[in-house]
Each structure stands twice: as structure tokens, then as C-alpha cells.
Design a protein around this motif. Sequence first.
Motif, PDB file in Angstrom:
ATOM      1  N   SER A  75       0.852  -1.284  -0.079  1.00  0.00           N
ATOM      2  CA  SER A  75      -0.009   0.020   0.154  1.00  0.00           C
ATOM      3  C   SER A  75       0.577   1.073  -0.015  1.00  0.00           C
ATOM      4  N   SER A  78       4.422   0.000  -3.179  1.00  0.00           N
ATOM      5  CA  SER A  78       4.175  -0.638  -4.356  1.00  0.00           C
ATOM      6  C   SER A  78       5.028  -2.025  -4.547  1.00  0.00           C
ATOM      7  N   GLY A 103       1.151   3.309  -4.109  1.00  0.00           N
ATOM      8  CA  GLY A 103       0.785   1.909  -3.712  1.00  0.00           C
ATOM      9  C   GLY A 103       0.085   1.213  -5.032  1.00  0.00           C
ATOM     10  N   HIS A 109      -3.128  -5.373  -6.180  1.00  0.00           N
ATOM     11  CA  HIS A 109      -2.703  -5.424  -4.737  1.00  0.00           C
ATOM     12  C   HIS A 109      -3.327  -6.694  -4.125  1.00  0.00           C
TER      13      HIS A 109
END
Length: 350
Positions: A75, A78, A103, A109
Motif C-alpha cells: 500500500s 508498491s 501503492g 494489490h
Amino acid sequence: MAERGAHLTAAAADDRPSIFEVLAQDSLMGAVRPALRHAVKVLAESNPSRYGFVWRRFDEIHGVLDVLLQHHFLSRTSASFSENFYSLKRVAASGRERPAHHGLRGKHHWCSLILLALVPYLRAKLEQVLAKQRDEDDFSIRLPQTPLQRMYRAFLAAYPYVSVGWDSWVFCQQLLYVFGRAKTHSPFLWLAGVRLAHLTGHDITNMDLKPASPSRTIGSSVGERLRRLTSTVVGGVALSLSTSLSLGVFFLQFLEWWYSSENQNTIKTLTSLPTPPPPIHLQNQEPLTRHSKACPLCCKIRTNDTVLSTSGFVFCYRCIYVYIKANQRCPMTGYPTELQHLIKIYSPES
């Protein structure tokens, strides 16, 4: 030849890391888990009543902490913890590149988080179950099984072949990365839809100057305040973990070497358990239980004698196997114990 070798190890693009950098960051997280596991084991052996639970639930505790740590770095930077340690970042394999301090977002993610934390946890648990099944097969133990359990054993029997196939894929991916035929060195990165790149000076400056979360306003809802509080707590825990690991990473790598197979004799010398006292509570039992050939668990004459290396007590193999598999400790002393600590005793008569 030297020019050709330099060409193979050089980056295909300005931000493309070399094979040595990506393999170094892979080995970093692989070294942290065994070192932490051994440290917890030493604590559990020194004080079973206080640290025994941490040892028995090490995989789950480590998994939760790993999720918090990786989520924090994905977050904020990255990148995973080990990738950020080597000044790398994750960028989308296709599309516009986002600044590192923003991020990862969306599917990149969550896919990265699952592949970084959940998949290694599941693989570790599978390998533990596979080791237990191997012990059962070695000693020809056949407990009653349902059809579902038989399917489960069939899956475990096929797992080594799946593991070999996966390792072959990883090797081929790394080979293609060396020759510039692939954008990623790991199938995990390919599945997450990202690739690795170097952090730029602009990325580092922005991460250092990244502003904190905006202050709460009077009109903010209770849900928003709770979300911010949770985010602050999770971020603080993850930051503490990352700082501790960053400071102790080289120490953990030293621990991995110190407790490697080349130093097993040193381990046995430094971490050997004290000889337990005689079991006083057995003196008031029936004469058969005080018999030199009686099993402390079933109180009958032992069959298939097996000694527990962590405490020195001798049991029936079936009795102690079932007990250790369920409790992971010595029934007499409480020392943390695993199935590999069982040693069968073969007498000349047998």
C-alpha cells in the motif's frame, strides 16, 4: 565471452533489475521464516508453559503478521518487504506506470497479497501434512479411513509431482528472464499481472515526503473514524515489524547459517534439553505401571518400543504416535515434540 556474460546479466531496460537482485530478494523472505521458527522453538523449549502455544501456532501467527507486513508495503511502496529492501517496486505489466508512493491498487494489490502471504502459508502446511503421512507410511500405520480421507491421501501422494512441475516452471521462467525473453522471473509476478522495476530518485523522495492521513473533521462519521483508527493501528504494527526486520535481517541470515545442516552438532550442544527428573506421580500407580517394560500412556507391557528423544521416555509406538500427533508435546515432561523425535528401539530378540 565476458562481454556476452555481462550482456546476459545486464538489464534489458533502464528500470529492469538483474537476475541477481531478484533472486536476492526472493532468498531474503525465505531466510526470515526458518530463523524466526528456530528462535520460537528455542523459547518454547526453555519455557514450554509460557511459549508452547506460540510454537504450536507459529504458522498461523507468522501468517497473520506476514499479511500485515506485506499489505503495509504494497500500500505504501508498491512492493513487498523484501523487494523494497532491495529498492525495487511492482509496476503493472501493461498499462501506465503508477508512482511507487501511491501503492498498488485493485486486483494487482490483492493478487500480490494472496500470492505473497497466503500461498506460502498453504504450501508450508501441505508439506507438514505430507511429512506426517510419510512417517505413517514408513512405520506402516494404517488408521481407519473414510472415502474422503482416502481422496485426501491420494491428493497428498500427487503433491510431490505437482511441486516438481512448479519448480520446473520457476526455473524456466528465470532462464527466460536471464535471456530477456520474459518480463518477470517468477510465475507469481506473472499471475499477479505485475513486474519488478528499480525505484527512482523521484519515488524515494515522494515516499519520504508522503503526507499522513488527513485529520478528522467534526462531521466525520463513526465508521470513518473507526476505519482510520484501524488503518493507523495496522500501519503502526506493520511499520514496527518492517523496522525490526530491516534492522535484524542480517542477524536472521546469520541464524539461518548457524543452525544449518553444517552446524547440527553445535545445535545439539547449545540447545540440548536437560534430563527430566523421574516421574514421581508414577510411583503411586499399580505395580504393572512401574514395570520397566510398561508404557506410561496405556499402562501395559510395551509393544514396538519407541523412545522420545526430547525426554528419554519409552512408550508403545502407536500410543506415543497418536499422542504426539494430537498434542505436539511430551506427555511426561511437556517439552515441545514432533513426530521426527520418535526413535524406534530394536532389541536383539526382535
